[in-house]
Design an enzyme around this catalytic site. Sequence first.
Site, PDB file in Angstrom:
ATOM      1  CG  ASP A 178      -1.646   1.295   1.447  1.00 25.99           C
ATOM      2  OD1 ASP A 178      -2.829   1.415   1.080  1.00 25.99           O
ATOM      3  OD2 ASP A 178      -1.025   2.230   2.005  1.00 25.99           O
ATOM      4  CB  THR A 224      -3.645   2.408  -1.598  1.00 27.48           C
ATOM      5  OG1 THR A 224      -3.275   3.784  -1.534  1.00 27.48           O
ATOM      6  CG2 THR A 224      -3.596   1.938  -3.032  1.00 27.48           C
ATOM      7  CG  ASP A 225      -3.431  -2.621   0.976  1.00 22.82           C
ATOM      8  OD1 ASP A 225      -3.169  -2.847  -0.217  1.00 22.82           O
ATOM      9  OD2 ASP A 225      -2.633  -2.847   1.898  1.00 22.82           O
ATOM     10  CB  VAL A 226      -9.255   0.343   2.673  1.00 21.27           C
ATOM     11  CG1 VAL A 226     -10.757   0.520   2.833  1.00 21.27           C
ATOM     12  CG2 VAL A 226      -8.644  -0.179   3.974  1.00 21.27           C
ATOM     13  N   GLY A 281      -9.725  -3.123  -2.088  1.00 15.21           N
ATOM     14  CA  GLY A 281     -10.642  -4.158  -1.624  1.00 15.21           C
ATOM     15  C   GLY A 281     -12.084  -3.842  -1.965  1.00 15.21           C
TER      16      GLY A 281
END
Length: 437
Positions: free
Chosen positions: A180, A208-210, A213
């Site tokens: 991320d 960014t990961d969230v 997802g």
Amino acid sequence: MSRNVRILKLSRLPWTGLPSFSLCRYSSTAVDPHVALPLTGFRVVDLTRVLAGPYATQILADLGAEVIKVEHVTRGDDTRHWGPPFAKSLTDPDSRGESAYFLSVNRNKKSLGLNFKEKRGQDILKSLIGTSDVVIENYLPGTLAKYDLGYEQLKNDRIIYASITGYGQTGPYRNRAGYDVMVEAEMGLMHITGEADGAPVKVGVAVTDVTTGLYAANSIMAAIISRSRTGLGQYIDIALSDCQVASLANIASSCLISGEPDAGRLGTSHASICPYQAFPTKDGSIMIGAANDRLYGLMCQLLNKEEWIVEERFTTNALRVKHRSDLVSMIVEETRQKTTAEWLELFEGSGIPYAAINDIQATLNHPHVIARNMIAVVEHPTCGPLKLVNTPIKYSAAKPTIREAPPTLGQHTDEILKKLGYTGKEIDILRVEQVVG
């Protein structure tokens, strides 16, 4: 009522098919739409680790899908080891327990410990995928193809196969690993985050990961709807870099339209709106957002500075942005006169957007958070009662919640393998030889 969730009243659902999705093969049993979760009857094979992928599959699990998390046979997901803090084990006092990080994104899933580098492990995984609707993975491009587990090799035109990577399946960075924070830096977010006179900083959560997802979960659900019409699954290429660029939203648009450099770091303020930022109080700070002329006038009245409404430097938002430093310094002089609590009381019910700046413990114990059932107490198989953040999704009929605590490593291995036709003796042999765990 589920025995594992104390605060929400929802019976655990059977694994049944949805009548409106004829391609869901598991059961023809009719489902009461006022009880069943939207993805009841769909099976997801989850080969992801860390955050972006597990966040996506947790959303699918919350919505009723049976998510089978395939983990390294002895180590499990990387985040099982990310800590402290760890939730202490009640069954093994010498154990480190379960990491808070892992617990945050793996509720409502089943865990299968599996070594798919071994041929028998590959056979198990192929059998599992053959009875599933979705596969989601986050290995570097080409990694799973080495084990005959790539999308093209599965030769299953019904499967929805999603790959999450740092930079996608194509492009010059396709083989670059991408956590991320690396993508935040590479794709502009870190540059615009932080105080104006400070260095670039990462966002406090791995946003960014969230975001990736969220895009992944939405893309998968759209592919399920598409399959209900066409009978065909498809491959989904999801890159953290793409999702981060898309999430630049109005900032990217401003640069594209103007052709000019971005406004840089602005702390809590907004490049296109003023006043819209945190202001110091006598004992802390408070966020105030006067995003249009009406709200600006209301703020002036609440600050007992109605003359600012007709001040020629501040009559429109464009002028207020132009004269930002003047207006902000004038507001600061006023906000410093009262405590945060006094300003909160004054602004309450006024119609102006405002907020206290709370830390995480204050947030988790916030009366509104509690009233919205955003914290659940879940019975974990080894750690006992645990507080976890609940799903934010609230339907009028189906009631998503935490049906099962995040699993221990390999907690459901026997159950899954027996459904695939393996005997207890065969499972014991596979476990001894570390094909499963």
